[in-house]
Design a protein around this motif. Structure first.
Motif, PDB file in Angstrom:
ATOM      1  N   PHE A 200       0.853  -1.185   0.000  1.00 26.24           N
ATOM      2  CA  PHE A 200       0.000   0.000   0.000  1.00 26.24           C
ATOM      3  C   PHE A 200       0.893   1.240   0.000  1.00 26.24           C
ATOM      4  CE2 PHE A 200      -3.398  -2.518   2.404  1.00 26.24           C
ATOM      5  CZ  PHE A 200      -4.129  -2.752   1.255  1.00 26.24           C
ATOM      6  N   LEU A 201       0.492   2.245  -0.785  1.00 30.56           N
ATOM      7  CA  LEU A 201       1.072   3.583  -0.658  1.00 30.56           C
ATOM      8  C   LEU A 201       0.001   4.442   0.004  1.00 30.56           C
ATOM      9  CD1 LEU A 201       3.332   5.627  -1.232  1.00 30.56           C
ATOM     10  CD2 LEU A 201       2.258   6.066  -3.448  1.00 30.56           C
ATOM     11  N   VAL A 202       0.295   4.906   1.233  1.00 28.72           N
ATOM     12  CA  VAL A 202      -0.708   5.571   2.060  1.00 28.72           C
ATOM     13  C   VAL A 202      -0.248   6.989   2.358  1.00 28.72           C
ATOM     14  CG1 VAL A 202      -1.933   5.493   4.254  1.00 28.72           C
ATOM     15  CG2 VAL A 202      -1.384   3.362   3.061  1.00 28.72           C
ATOM     16  N   ARG A 203      -1.163   7.913   2.198  1.00 26.27           N
ATOM     17  CA  ARG A 203      -0.853   9.308   2.523  1.00 26.27           C
ATOM     18  C   ARG A 203      -0.881   9.468   4.036  1.00 26.27           C
ATOM     19  NH1 ARG A 203      -4.065  12.423  -1.214  1.00 26.27           N
ATOM     20  NH2 ARG A 203      -5.826  12.047   0.154  1.00 26.27           N
ATOM     21  N   GLN A 204       0.135  10.109   4.563  1.00 29.13           N
ATOM     22  CA  GLN A 204       0.255  10.198   6.008  1.00 29.13           C
ATOM     23  C   GLN A 204      -0.814  11.089   6.611  1.00 29.13           C
ATOM     24  OE1 GLN A 204       3.668  12.317   7.590  1.00 29.13           O
ATOM     25  NE2 GLN A 204       3.816  10.924   9.334  1.00 29.13           N
ATOM     26  N   SER A 205      -1.180  12.101   5.925  1.00 28.88           N
ATOM     27  CA  SER A 205      -2.079  13.102   6.525  1.00 28.88           C
ATOM     28  C   SER A 205      -3.440  12.526   6.871  1.00 28.88           C
ATOM     29  CB  SER A 205      -2.229  14.296   5.582  1.00 28.88           C
ATOM     30  OG  SER A 205      -2.760  13.869   4.327  1.00 28.88           O
ATOM     31  N   ASP A 206      -4.020  11.727   6.002  1.00 26.89           N
ATOM     32  CA  ASP A 206      -5.369  11.209   6.257  1.00 26.89           C
ATOM     33  C   ASP A 206      -5.480   9.689   6.101  1.00 26.89           C
ATOM     34  OD1 ASP A 206      -4.986  11.001   3.578  1.00 26.89           O
ATOM     35  OD2 ASP A 206      -6.754  12.176   2.988  1.00 26.89           O
ATOM     36  N   GLY A 207      -4.372   9.000   5.796  1.00 31.97           N
ATOM     37  CA  GLY A 207      -4.420   7.545   5.676  1.00 31.97           C
ATOM     38  C   GLY A 207      -5.042   7.046   4.397  1.00 31.97           C
ATOM     39  N   GLN A 208      -5.241   7.915   3.408  1.00 30.52           N
ATOM     40  CA  GLN A 208      -5.845   7.505   2.149  1.00 30.52           C
ATOM     41  C   GLN A 208      -4.897   6.580   1.400  1.00 30.52           C
ATOM     42  OE1 GLN A 208      -8.958   8.271   0.860  1.00 30.52           O
ATOM     43  NE2 GLN A 208      -8.402   6.715  -0.652  1.00 30.52           N
ATOM     44  N   ILE A 209      -5.452   5.460   0.898  1.00 27.47           N
ATOM     45  CA  ILE A 209      -4.665   4.519   0.107  1.00 27.47           C
ATOM     46  C   ILE A 209      -4.524   5.098  -1.289  1.00 27.47           C
ATOM     47  CG2 ILE A 209      -4.539   2.192  -0.833  1.00 27.47           C
ATOM     48  CD1 ILE A 209      -6.197   1.261   1.554  1.00 27.47           C
ATOM     49  N   LEU A 210      -3.281   5.342  -1.692  1.00 25.18           N
ATOM     50  CA  LEU A 210      -3.018   5.948  -2.995  1.00 25.18           C
ATOM     51  C   LEU A 210      -2.687   4.902  -4.039  1.00 25.18           C
ATOM     52  CD1 LEU A 210      -0.843   8.950  -1.753  1.00 25.18           C
ATOM     53  CD2 LEU A 210      -3.313   8.909  -2.219  1.00 25.18           C
ATOM     54  N   HIS A 247       0.297   8.450  11.990  1.00 20.99           N
ATOM     55  CA  HIS A 247       0.793   9.775  12.374  1.00 20.99           C
ATOM     56  C   HIS A 247       2.120   9.706  13.104  1.00 20.99           C
ATOM     57  CE1 HIS A 247      -2.802  11.811  10.980  1.00 20.99           C
ATOM     58  NE2 HIS A 247      -3.576  10.960  11.669  1.00 20.99           N
ATOM     59  N   HIS A 248       2.411   8.595  13.745  1.00 18.54           N
ATOM     60  CA  HIS A 248       3.683   8.410  14.438  1.00 18.54           C
ATOM     61  C   HIS A 248       4.380   7.239  13.772  1.00 18.54           C
ATOM     62  CE1 HIS A 248       0.950  10.379  17.338  1.00 18.54           C
ATOM     63  NE2 HIS A 248       2.052  11.048  17.721  1.00 18.54           N
ATOM     64  N   PHE A 249       5.157   7.540  12.769  1.00 18.47           N
ATOM     65  CA  PHE A 249       5.697   6.532  11.867  1.00 18.47           C
ATOM     66  C   PHE A 249       6.513   5.473  12.619  1.00 18.47           C
ATOM     67  CE2 PHE A 249       9.215   5.012   9.231  1.00 18.47           C
ATOM     68  CZ  PHE A 249       8.474   4.314   8.277  1.00 18.47           C
ATOM     69  N   ARG A 250       6.241   4.203  12.270  1.00 14.38           N
ATOM     70  CA  ARG A 250       7.015   3.060  12.782  1.00 14.38           C
ATOM     71  C   ARG A 250       7.371   2.185  11.582  1.00 14.38           C
ATOM     72  NH1 ARG A 250       3.421   0.263  17.231  1.00 14.38           N
ATOM     73  NH2 ARG A 250       5.194  -1.172  17.214  1.00 14.38           N
ATOM     74  N   SER A 251       8.639   1.850  11.470  1.00 16.58           N
ATOM     75  CA  SER A 251       9.087   1.093  10.300  1.00 16.58           C
ATOM     76  C   SER A 251       8.729  -0.388  10.375  1.00 16.58           C
ATOM     77  CB  SER A 251      10.598   1.242  10.125  1.00 16.58           C
ATOM     78  OG  SER A 251      11.276   0.694  11.259  1.00 16.58           O
ATOM     79  N   TYR A 252       8.465  -0.891  11.606  1.00 13.35           N
ATOM     80  CA  TYR A 252       8.156  -2.332  11.708  1.00 13.35           C
ATOM     81  C   TYR A 252       7.128  -2.546  12.809  1.00 13.35           C
ATOM     82  CZ  TYR A 252       8.641  -7.327  12.574  1.00 13.35           C
ATOM     83  OH  TYR A 252       8.378  -8.661  12.742  1.00 13.35           O
ATOM     84  N   ILE A 253       6.068  -3.238  12.477  1.00  9.51           N
ATOM     85  CA  ILE A 253       5.037  -3.625  13.455  1.00  9.51           C
ATOM     86  C   ILE A 253       4.893  -5.149  13.372  1.00  9.51           C
ATOM     87  CG2 ILE A 253       2.644  -3.374  14.163  1.00  9.51           C
ATOM     88  CD1 ILE A 253       2.600  -0.663  12.775  1.00  9.51           C
ATOM     89  N   THR A 271       5.830  -3.922   7.491  1.00 11.06           N
ATOM     90  CA  THR A 271       7.101  -3.221   7.302  1.00 11.06           C
ATOM     91  C   THR A 271       6.806  -1.960   6.490  1.00 11.06           C
ATOM     92  OG1 THR A 271       8.299  -5.301   7.309  1.00 11.06           O
ATOM     93  CG2 THR A 271       9.436  -3.402   6.451  1.00 11.06           C
ATOM     94  N   ALA A 272       7.283  -0.799   6.967  1.00 12.38           N
ATOM     95  CA  ALA A 272       6.931   0.471   6.313  1.00 12.38           C
ATOM     96  C   ALA A 272       8.175   1.335   6.106  1.00 12.38           C
ATOM     97  CB  ALA A 272       5.886   1.214   7.139  1.00 12.38           C
ATOM     98  N   SER A 273       8.092   2.167   5.118  1.00  9.76           N
ATOM     99  CA  SER A 273       9.126   3.195   4.885  1.00  9.76           C
ATOM    100  C   SER A 273       8.432   4.495   4.521  1.00  9.76           C
ATOM    101  CB  SER A 273      10.085   2.742   3.791  1.00  9.76           C
ATOM    102  OG  SER A 273       9.393   2.565   2.565  1.00  9.76           O
ATOM    103  N   GLU A 274       9.053   5.571   4.893  1.00  7.33           N
ATOM    104  CA  GLU A 274       8.464   6.892   4.679  1.00  7.33           C
ATOM    105  C   GLU A 274       9.114   7.554   3.472  1.00  7.33           C
ATOM    106  OE1 GLU A 274       7.006   9.565   8.107  1.00  7.33           O
ATOM    107  OE2 GLU A 274       8.969  10.370   7.539  1.00  7.33           O
ATOM    108  N   ILE A 275       8.300   8.110   2.539  1.00  5.75           N
ATOM    109  CA  ILE A 275       8.820   8.762   1.329  1.00  5.75           C
ATOM    110  C   ILE A 275       8.050  10.050   1.082  1.00  5.75           C
ATOM    111  CG2 ILE A 275       9.473   6.544   0.304  1.00  5.75           C
ATOM    112  CD1 ILE A 275       7.013   6.846  -1.546  1.00  5.75           C
ATOM    113  N   GLU A 276       8.574  10.817   0.185  1.00  9.52           N
ATOM    114  CA  GLU A 276       7.868  11.986  -0.300  1.00  9.52           C
ATOM    115  C   GLU A 276       7.181  11.615  -1.609  1.00  9.52           C
ATOM    116  OE1 GLU A 276       7.367  15.071   0.871  1.00  9.52           O
ATOM    117  OE2 GLU A 276       8.325  14.453   2.752  1.00  9.52           O
ATOM    118  N   PHE A 277       5.880  11.816  -1.699  1.00 10.16           N
ATOM    119  CA  PHE A 277       5.120  11.446  -2.889  1.00 10.16           C
ATOM    120  C   PHE A 277       4.220  12.611  -3.261  1.00 10.16           C
ATOM    121  CE2 PHE A 277       1.371   9.489  -4.912  1.00 10.16           C
ATOM    122  CZ  PHE A 277       2.008   8.872  -5.980  1.00 10.16           C
ATOM    123  N   GLN A 278       4.514  13.160  -4.481  1.00 15.23           N
ATOM    124  CA  GLN A 278       3.726  14.275  -5.009  1.00 15.23           C
ATOM    125  C   GLN A 278       3.665  15.436  -4.019  1.00 15.23           C
ATOM    126  OE1 GLN A 278      -0.059  12.657  -6.180  1.00 15.23           O
ATOM    127  NE2 GLN A 278       0.824  11.555  -7.955  1.00 15.23           N
ATOM    128  N   GLY A 279       4.831  15.657  -3.388  1.00 19.48           N
ATOM    129  CA  GLY A 279       4.948  16.799  -2.501  1.00 19.48           C
ATOM    130  C   GLY A 279       4.395  16.553  -1.109  1.00 19.48           C
TER     131      GLY A 279
END
Length: 945
Positions: A200-210, A247-253, A271-279
Motif C-alpha cells: 500500500f502507498l498511504v498518505r500520512q495526513s489522512d491515511g488515504q490509500i493511494l 501519524h507516528h511513523f514506525r518502520s516495523y510492526i 514493514t513500512a518506509s516513509e517517502i515523499e510522494f507528489q509533494g
C-alpha cells in the motif's frame, strides 16, 4: 502513475534489483546493494561493467550466474540462485531470482534479477534446526510437532525474505530516451506487482490509500478500484492503533489485525518506509499475512508445554547438564529425591553431588561418547538427604551441534533400590533353592535337548550308587535301565521339549543294590520368549508305594469279595425269611375271617405287629447293604416338599396322638414350592427321625422345621435345606452320642432298649444324607429332649415341572370283580394259604407247583391273571414267562404278576424286562394284592368295552 513514482517505489524496496543486458553487463543496480554488501559494492561501480570485471565476484559465483542466465534464456522461466558473498560485515547469504525479459519478437534483451539477503533467514533456519534436534532428543512426544516446525520454518523463511530495510532509490540516468523511460516504467510496475506481500502507498495526513498492488487486492478481497477509495483504517480491525501508527511513523510492526472485505479478521506483519510522494509525506507499507505462522507458533508452544508437562509428571529422574557438569534442568521427581527447590539445584555441578568414585566413572563414560555411540549407562549407589543408601540407574545422552561438538547432556534415571534388593534377595533364594535341591531326598535332574544331564543332585547319585561327575554331562546309555524303558523315557523327555507340557513317567532302575521304581515329573523350563530350554525331572522313589498299592489292591479285592458275599448272604437270607414270613402273614390275614374270640384277636394283632417289625428289619438290612455297596442311586425327580411332609406325617400323627403328643410342622417361606431330588429317600430319612422321636418321647411335643441353610447361598440352581426334628423325650448322654449313628446299637436309652429296632434307621439315614451332599448331627441334653438336624442339597425345579399333587378321589369300589387266577407257587404252605384267601374274596383259583405245570394249565384253560413265583426248582418264573410271551401255550398276553421274595428295585426291573406286568414282594398284605388285582380287572373291563 509516472516513471518517477515507480522509480521511488523500486528504489525503496528492501531487495537489490539488478538488470543485465544481453551481453551480461550490468544495466541497472538498485541502491539497496550498498547495505546488502556492507558498502563493498555500489551502483556506480557496477553499471556498464561485466560481472567478470568485478574482483569481488568469485569464479564459482560467475559460473553459477552464467549457468542460471543460460537456463533462463533456454527455458524462458525464472531461475533461482543461492550463493554466499564475503562483505566487510561478514559472509552474507543471498538468494537471487533471474527472469528473462524478451522483445516482441521473443528475443531475450535483458535479465531482471531480484537479489534478497537471506542471511537472517539462514541464521533462523540453523537455530530452528538446532531447536528441532534438541526437541527430538529430549522426548519422543515432540515428534507430533514436526509438521508444525516445518510450517514454522517456511513461515520464518517467508518472514526473513519479506523483512526489508529502508529502500533508497536512485535511477542511473534520468536523461534517457522516451523508450528507455517507458521500459523503466514497465520494469518498476512489474516489480511492484510481482512481490508476494500486499503493498500500500498511504498518505500520512489522512491515511488515504493511494496505490495498491494485485497481492493486496487478493489478500483483502477488494478490487483495485475499491481499495483506492479506502483509507488504511478501513482495512484494519484496530483502526485507532492504525491511525496512531500513521501519524507516528514506525518502520516495523510485528503483529497487527486487519479485516478483509467479508469481515474476516486475520493477523499481519507490517514493514513500512516513509517517502515523499507528489509533494506530501507518504508511507510505503508492505503487509504479510502471518496466520499460518502464528498457528504454527501456537502449536509449537503447545507441544513444548506438553513436553514439559510429560517430563514433570514422569516418575523417572530427568536432568540436563553441560559438558562441565553444570546442571541446567531437573524435573520434579529429581527435586523430590534431593528434597530441594529448583533454584538450589540449577547451576550446581553434577559431579560434586555424586560420590567421588561415581563421578570419576561418569566422567570417563561421558568422555568416550561419540555421535555414533551417544548414550552411556551407569548404575551407582547414592545417599539420600536423609542418609539412606539408594541405588540409581542413569542413561545419559550426548547432544551435538552441527560441527559434531557436544553442547549438552540429557540424563534419564530411576530409583532401582527395591529392584536391587529384590535381585540380591533372589540371588540368595536361588542359592537356598540350590542347597535345597542338592540336599533333597528325592532325585532331581535337568536335561538338555540331547537328553544329556546338565544337573543332578546327590539323591540321584545315591539311588544309582554312582558319583556325580559320572552323571552330569552324560546321557542315559550307562544308566542301569532296561533298553525299552530307557528309549520310552528319552522319548518322554523329547515330548516335553516339543509340546511344552508336563509329563509323569515311572522309571525302573536296576542298580546293583536292587530294583527301584522312580516316578519322575518332567517339567519344561522356558526362556523369556517361551521356548523350552531344558526339562527338569523331579523324581520320587515309589518302590514301597507300589508295594503298598499292590497290598491295598489285594485288600480291596478281599473286602469287595466279602461285601459281595455279605450282600449275597443278606439277599438269600431275605428270600428265605420272606417265604415263611409270607405264610405267617397269610395265616394272620385268614384268622380275622374266622369266628375267633376277642382274646385271640388281640394275639393276632400282636402277631401282625411282630411280622411287620420283622419285615421292616429285613428291608432295613437290605437297604443298608445296598447303600454300603454303592448300589443305591438317588432319583432326580420334581416334588413338593410341603406335600411330602404332609404325606409322611399324616400316619405318624396318628401314632403320636395315641401317646398324647403334639406334632407341629413349620416350613420357612424361603423354601421353594418345588424341588428336584429323591423324594422317597428324603421321606425315609424323615420317617426314621420322626418315628424315633415319637418312640422315645412320652410327654410333650415334637416339632419339625424346614428352612434354608444360612451358611450356603443359592448357586447354579441348587440350595441347601436344613431339617430339624426336636422332641421333649429322654435325651441322650454325651458319652453315647459318638456311637449314635452306628448300626446295630441302641444308645438312646441303654437301660430300656427297644425291642422294635435293631438300630439301623439312623445309620441308613446317615448314609442317605451324605449321598445327598449334606450331614447329620444331634444336639441333646439328658432328660431335656433331643434335636436331630440334617442338611441336604437339592435343585430348584422350574415352574411347571411338578405334576399337581391334589388328593386323589377315592375310587367307587376298590374290590376287583371275581377273577380266574392261576397261582404258580412251589411252597405248598404259601400255595394253600394264598389260594384260600383269594377264594374267600370270591376269586376262582387254580394252582401249579412249577413252571411246566403252569404252562400245562394255561394250555388247557383261560385265566384272567397269573400270580407267578420266581425262584422255583426246574423251570423258574422268568423262563416260564418267556415261554408264555413267545406263545408256546395259552394266551401270550395274559397279565403276569411276579409274586416273589426278591424285593429289591433291580429285581423288579429284571422281572418287568422279562415280560411280567406287575411285581409284588413277599410277604405282602392282602390289601396290596387286591390293589394289583383291581388294576388288572379295571384294565380288562376297559379293553372289553
Amino acid at each position: 502513475m509516472s516513471e518517477p513514482d515507480f522509480k521511488r517505489i523500486v528504489e525503496s524496496a528492501p531487495d537489490t534489483i539488478i538488470v543485465f543486458g544481453p551481453d551480461g553487463r550490468y544495466k541497472y543496480v538498485s541502491p539497496a546493494i550498498r547495505e546488502a554488501t556492507g558498502g563493498l559494492l555500489t551502483p556506480e561501480c557496477l553499471v556498464g561493467k561485466h560481472p567478470r570485471e568485478i574482483i569481488h565476484n568469485s569464479s564459482d559465483l560467475l559460473r553459477q550466474m552464467e549457468s542460471a542466465q543460460t537456463r533462463a534464456r533456454e527455458t524462458g522461466s525464472d531461475q533461482v540462485l543461492s550463493f554466499d558473498f564475503e562483505t566487510p560485515i561478514g559472509t552474507r547469504h543471498f538468494q537471487a531470482v533471474i527472469r528473462p525479459e524478451r522483445t516482441c519478437l521473443g528475443q531475450v534483451e535483458s535479465f531482471l534479477s531480484i537479489v534478497r539477503d537471506v542471511s537472517e533467514m539462514r541464521r533462523l533456519q540453523e537455530e530452528l534446526a538446532a531447536a528441532k534436534a534438541k526437541a527430538e532428543e529430549q522426548t519422543e512426544a515432540l515428534k507430533r510437532s514436526n509438521r508444525a516446525l516445518e510450517r514454522l520454518y517456511q513461515e520464518v523463511e517467508k518472514r526473513v525474505g519479506e523483512r526489508t530495510v529502508d529502500l533508497e532509490t536512485e535511477i542511473e540516468e534520468r536523461r534517457r530516451s522516451e523508450e528507455r523511460l517507458r521500459e523503466s516504467e514497465e520494469l518498476y510496475r512489474g516489480l511492484f506487482e510481482s512481490v508476494s506481500e500486499a503493498i500500500f502507498l498511504v498518505r500520512q495526513s489522512d491515511g488515504q490509500i493511494l496505490m495498491a498492488n494485485e497481492t493486496a487486492s487478493t489478500m483483502y478481497r477488494y478490487s483495485r478500484e475499491e481499495l483506492l477509495r479506502l483509507k488504511n483504517t478501513d482495512v484494519s480491525a484496530e483502526p485507532h492503533a492504525t491511525k496512531q501508527a500513521t501519524h507516528h511513523f514506525r518502520s516495523y510492526i510485528p503483529v497487527r489485525y486487519h479485516r478483509k472485505k467479508d469481515g474476516m479478521v486475520f493477523p499481519v506483519e507490517i514493514t513500512a518506509s516513509e517517502i515523499e510522494f507528489q509533494g506530501e509525506t507518504a508511507h510505503i507499507i508492505a503487509i504479510r499475512d502471518i496466520s499460518e505462522r502464528m498457528h504454527s507458533e501456537k502449536k509449537l508452544q503447545e507441544g513444548e508445554e506438553r513436553y514439559r508437562a510429560v517430563v514433570e509428571d514422569l516418575t523417572e529422574f530427568v536432568s540436563r547438564f553441560t559438558p562441565d557438569g553444570i546442571i541446567t534442568f531437573v524435573n520434579s521427581a529429581l527435586r523430590r529425591f534431593y528434597d530441594t527447590p529448583t533454584e538450589r539445584i540449577l547451576g550446581r555441578n553434577l559431579f560434586d553431588l555424586l560420590p567421588p568414585s561415581v563421578s570419576e566413572e561418569l566422567r570417563r563414560q561421558l568422555a568416550a561418547a561419540t555421535s555414533e555411540r551417544s548414550m552411556v549407562s551407569l548404575t551407582h549407589p547414592i545417599n539420600s538427604p536423609s542418609g539412606e543408601k539408594r541405588w540409581q540407574e542413569w542413561t545419559n545422552r550426548a547432544l551435538f551441534d552441527e560441527s559434531g561438538k557436544i553442547i549438552e547432556y540429557q540424563g534419564v534415571g530411576r530409583d532401582i533400590t527395591e529392584q536391587r534388593y529384590a535381585q540380591e534377595a533372589l540371588a540368595r533364594r536361588e542359592q537356598e533353592f540350590r542347597n535345597l535341591a542338592d540336599n533333597a531326598p528325592d532325585p532331581i535332574v535337568r536335561y538338555n535337548r540331547d537328553v544329556v544331564r546338565t544337573y543332578a543332585n546327590a539323591a540321584l547319585s545315591r539311588a544309582l550308587d554312582t558319583p556325580l561327575p559320572e552323571l552330569i554331562g552324560w546321557n542315559l546309555a550307562c544308566t542301569p535301565i532296561p533298553d525299552a524303558m530307557r528309549q520310552a523315557y528319552e522319548q518322554a523327555v523329547r515330548d516335553v521339549f516339543d509340546t511344552g507340557k508336563e509329563r509323569v513317567f515311572v522309571l525302573q532302575l536296576n542298580p546293583q543294590k536292587g530294583s527301584l521304581h522312580i516316578q519322575y515329573r518332567l517339567t519344561p523350563e522356558c526362556s523369556e520368549d517361551g521356548q523350552v530350554e531344558s526339562v527338569l525331572a523331579i523324581g520320587r522313589d515309589i518302590t514301597d508305594l507300589l508295594r503298598l498299592e499292590q497290598e491295598l489292591r489285594q485288600a480291596k479285592e478281599t473286602a469287595e469279595s466279602a461285601s459281595r458275599a455279605k450282600s449275597t448272604f443278606l439277599s438269600n437270607m431275605s428270600h428265605e425269611i420272606r417265604t415263611p414270613l409270607n405264610s405267617i402273614q397269610s395265616v394272620i390275614e385268614l384268622l380275622p375271617s374266622l369266628d375267633i374270640s376277642g382274646e385271640v384277636a388281640s394275639y393276632v394283632r400282636i402277631a401282625e405287629q411282630s411280622a411287620s417289625h420283622l419285615l421292616r428289619l429285613i428291608n432295613n438290612l437290605l437297604d443298608l447293604s445296598r447303600i454300603e455297596s454303592g448300589k443305591t442311586e438317588l432319583a432326580r425327580k420334581p416334588f413338593e416338599p410341603r406335600h411330602l411332609l404332609q404325606a409322611i406325617l399324616r400316619p405318624l400323627a396318628v401314632t403320636a396322638g395315641t401317646k398324647g403328643l403334639d406334632l407341629a410342622v413349620a416350613v420357612a417361606d424361603d423354601v421353594p414350592a418345588r424341588l428336584m431330588g429323591d423324594e422317597l429317600r428324603l421321606g425315609q430319612i424323615l420317617m426314621n427321625l420322626v418315628g424315633n422321636a415319637i418312640k422315645y418321647t412320652d410327654t410333650g411335643r415334637i416339632s419339625i422345621s424346614v428352612k434354608r441353610d444360612a451358611a450356603c447361598g443359592r448357586e447354579d440352581g441348587r440350595i441347601r435345606l436344613l431339617f430339624s426334628v426336636r422332641d421333649t423325650g429322654i435325651g441322650i448322654h454325651q458319652d453315647r452320642r459318638e456311637h449314635l449313628f452306628e448300626g446295630f446299637r441302641h444308645v438312646l436309652d441303654l437301660d430300656r432298649p427297644s425291642s422294635e429296632s435293631a438300630g439301623l434307621g439312623l445309620q441308613i439315614s446317615t448314609q442317605l444324607v451324605e449321598q445327598m451332599g449334606g450331614r447329620i448331627w444331634v444336639e441333646s441334653e439328658l432328660g431335656q429332649g433331643s434335636t436331630f438336624c440334617f442338611t441336604v442339597v437339592l435343585e430348584v425345579a422350574e415352574a411347571g415341572t411338578c405334576e399337581s399333587k391334589q388328593p386323589a378321589r377315592a375310587p367307587q369300589s376298590t374290590a376287583p370283580r371275581p377273577l380266574r387266577i392261576l397261582l404258580v407257587e412251589d411252597n405248598l404252605i404259601n400255595q394253600m394259604l394264598t389260594s384260600e384267601i383269594l377264594r374267600r374274596r370270591g376269586h376262582d383259583v387254580a394252582t401249579a407247583s412249577g413252571g411246566q405245570e403252569a404252562l400245562d394249565a394255561l394250555a388247557c384253560g383261560r385265566f384272567d391273571v397269573v400270580l407267578m413265583d420266581v425262584n422255583m426248582p426246574g423251570m423258574d418264573g422268568i423262563e416260564t414267562t418267556r415261554h408264555i410271551r413267545e406263545g408256546r401255550t395259552g394266551d401270550p398276553g395274559v397279565p403276569i404278576v411276579a409274586m416273589t421274595a426278591f424285593g429289591l428295585d433291580e429285581d423288579r426291573e429284571r422281572f418287568l424286562q422279562a415280560g411280567m406286568n406287575e411285581h409284588i414282594s413277599k410277604p405282602f398284605a392282602m390289601a396290596e394284592l387286591e390293589k394289583v388285582l383291581a388294576g388288572i380287572s379295571s384294565r380288562a373291563r376297559t379293553a372289553a368295552s
